[in-house]
Design a protein around this motif. Structure first.
Motif, PDB file in Angstrom:
ATOM      1  N   UNK A   1       0.847  -1.190   0.000  1.00  0.00           N
ATOM      2  CA  UNK A   1       0.000   0.000   0.000  1.00  0.00           C
ATOM      3  C   UNK A   1       0.884   1.241   0.000  1.00  0.00           C
ATOM      4  N   UNK A   2       0.860   1.970  -1.108  1.00  0.00           N
ATOM      5  CA  UNK A   2       1.645   3.201  -1.168  1.00  0.00           C
ATOM      6  C   UNK A   2       0.875   4.348  -0.549  1.00  0.00           C
ATOM      7  N   UNK A   3       1.608   5.295  -0.011  1.00  0.00           N
ATOM      8  CA  UNK A   3       0.985   6.484   0.554  1.00  0.00           C
ATOM      9  C   UNK A   3       1.093   7.607  -0.468  1.00  0.00           C
ATOM     10  N   UNK A   4      -0.025   8.185  -0.814  1.00  0.00           N
ATOM     11  CA  UNK A   4      -0.074   9.209  -1.845  1.00  0.00           C
ATOM     12  C   UNK A   4      -0.217  10.589  -1.223  1.00  0.00           C
ATOM     13  N   UNK A   5       0.696  11.478  -1.611  1.00  0.00           N
ATOM     14  CA  UNK A   5       0.645  12.858  -1.146  1.00  0.00           C
ATOM     15  C   UNK A   5      -0.041  13.723  -2.197  1.00  0.00           C
ATOM     16  N   UNK A   6      -0.833  14.672  -1.742  1.00  0.00           N
ATOM     17  CA  UNK A   6      -1.516  15.588  -2.661  1.00  0.00           C
ATOM     18  C   UNK A   6      -1.724  16.924  -1.965  1.00  0.00           C
ATOM     19  N   UNK A   7      -2.112  17.916  -2.748  1.00  0.00           N
ATOM     20  CA  UNK A   7      -2.447  19.221  -2.189  1.00  0.00           C
ATOM     21  C   UNK A   7      -1.409  20.301  -2.398  1.00  0.00           C
ATOM     22  N   UNK A   8      -0.326  19.973  -3.086  1.00  0.00           N
ATOM     23  CA  UNK A   8       0.693  20.974  -3.336  1.00  0.00           C
ATOM     24  C   UNK A   8       0.237  22.031  -4.330  1.00  0.00           C
ATOM     25  N   UNK A   9       1.077  23.028  -4.512  1.00  0.00           N
ATOM     26  CA  UNK A   9       0.742  24.085  -5.459  1.00  0.00           C
ATOM     27  C   UNK A   9       1.732  25.219  -5.401  1.00  0.00           C
ATOM     28  N   UNK A  10       1.405  26.277  -6.123  1.00  0.00           N
ATOM     29  CA  UNK A  10       2.231  27.485  -6.161  1.00  0.00           C
ATOM     30  C   UNK A  10       1.555  28.557  -5.329  1.00  0.00           C
ATOM     31  N   UNK A  11       2.244  29.035  -4.316  1.00  0.00           N
ATOM     32  CA  UNK A  11       1.693  30.059  -3.434  1.00  0.00           C
ATOM     33  C   UNK A  11       2.747  31.136  -3.200  1.00  0.00           C
ATOM     34  N   UNK A  12       2.316  32.221  -2.562  1.00  0.00           N
ATOM     35  CA  UNK A  12       3.233  33.300  -2.226  1.00  0.00           C
ATOM     36  C   UNK A  12       3.697  33.156  -0.773  1.00  0.00           C
ATOM     37  N   UNK A  29      -1.339   0.906   8.222  1.00  0.00           N
ATOM     38  CA  UNK A  29      -1.035  -0.263   9.048  1.00  0.00           C
ATOM     39  C   UNK A  29       0.424  -0.234   9.454  1.00  0.00           C
ATOM     40  N   UNK A  30       0.785   0.763  10.233  1.00  0.00           N
ATOM     41  CA  UNK A  30       2.178   0.956  10.586  1.00  0.00           C
ATOM     42  C   UNK A  30       2.232   1.698  11.910  1.00  0.00           C
ATOM     43  N   UNK A 108      14.817   8.841   7.456  1.00  0.00           N
ATOM     44  CA  UNK A 108      14.091   8.436   6.256  1.00  0.00           C
ATOM     45  C   UNK A 108      14.161   6.930   6.008  1.00  0.00           C
ATOM     46  N   UNK A 109      15.269   6.301   6.354  1.00  0.00           N
ATOM     47  CA  UNK A 109      15.423   4.869   6.089  1.00  0.00           C
ATOM     48  C   UNK A 109      14.531   4.010   6.974  1.00  0.00           C
ATOM     49  N   UNK A 110      13.898   4.584   7.973  1.00  0.00           N
ATOM     50  CA  UNK A 110      12.969   3.824   8.807  1.00  0.00           C
ATOM     51  C   UNK A 110      11.538   3.898   8.274  1.00  0.00           C
ATOM     52  N   UNK A 111      11.380   4.474   7.108  1.00  0.00           N
ATOM     53  CA  UNK A 111      10.066   4.629   6.486  1.00  0.00           C
ATOM     54  C   UNK A 111       9.957   3.756   5.240  1.00  0.00           C
ATOM     55  N   UNK A 112       8.710   3.422   4.909  1.00  0.00           N
ATOM     56  CA  UNK A 112       8.435   2.609   3.730  1.00  0.00           C
ATOM     57  C   UNK A 112       7.159   3.119   3.065  1.00  0.00           C
ATOM     58  N   UNK A 113       6.799   2.454   1.968  1.00  0.00           N
ATOM     59  CA  UNK A 113       5.562   2.759   1.253  1.00  0.00           C
ATOM     60  C   UNK A 113       5.533   4.181   0.713  1.00  0.00           C
ATOM     61  N   UNK A 114       6.672   4.653   0.277  1.00  0.00           N
ATOM     62  CA  UNK A 114       6.752   5.996  -0.302  1.00  0.00           C
ATOM     63  C   UNK A 114       5.953   6.034  -1.598  1.00  0.00           C
ATOM     64  N   UNK A 115       5.221   7.094  -1.779  1.00  0.00           N
ATOM     65  CA  UNK A 115       4.513   7.287  -3.033  1.00  0.00           C
ATOM     66  C   UNK A 115       5.102   8.470  -3.777  1.00  0.00           C
ATOM     67  N   UNK A 116       4.430   8.868  -4.826  1.00  0.00           N
ATOM     68  CA  UNK A 116       4.867  10.057  -5.538  1.00  0.00           C
ATOM     69  C   UNK A 116       4.589  11.272  -4.674  1.00  0.00           C
ATOM     70  N   UNK A 117       5.460  12.219  -4.696  1.00  0.00           N
ATOM     71  CA  UNK A 117       5.302  13.402  -3.875  1.00  0.00           C
ATOM     72  C   UNK A 117       4.430  14.448  -4.537  1.00  0.00           C
TER      73      UNK A 117
END
Length: 124
Positions: A1-12, A29-30, A108-117
């Motif tokens: 199960x990958x974790x998906x990040x969303x909500x980014x954008x261009x702001x001031x 589940x972690x 960072x090496x203690x983490x898994x299930x990285x998704x696209x940023x």
């Protein structure tokens, strides 16, 4: 199960953004979830983390007081609320599942299930 990040954008500078992290096709589940970011030419760095046990939260010094990590169980989502954004916050933000013991929550090496940023760009 990958974790998906969303909500980014261009702001001031000074604006706010809220990033979301959801598990694709499953549930968390972690031991917890962490947010990391990586700017061009730089190493991936820890931003914030939340542990399920006790709902403890952890922050990098550079974002403490400006960013807030939280979990919405009903929405099966972890949020990163980012306020008072600065140009130096510009990076690709990733979320991942923490698999390690408490002392490794910033590693960072203690983490898994990285998704696209998700890209966050803060203009001055």
């Amino acid at each position: 199960v990958q974790l998906q990040a969303s909500g980014g954008g261009l702001v001031q500078a000074g604006d706010s953004l809220r990033l979301s992290c959801t598990p694709s096709g499953g549930t968390f589940t972690n031991n917890g979830v962490g947010w990391f970011r990586q700017a061009p030419g730089k190493e991936r760095e820890f931003v914030a983390a939340i542990r399920w046990s006790g709902s403890y939260t952890y922050y990098a010094d550079s974002v403490k007081g400006r960013f807030t990590i939280s979990r919405d169980r009903a929405k099966n989502t972890v949020f990163l609320q980012m306020n008072s954004l600065k140009p130096e916050d510009t990076a690709v933000y990733y979320c991942a599942a923490h698999r390690g013991i408490l002392s490794t929550v910033r590693v960072a090496t203690s983490y898994a299930n990285w998704g696209q940023g998700t890209q966050v760009t803060v203009s001055s």
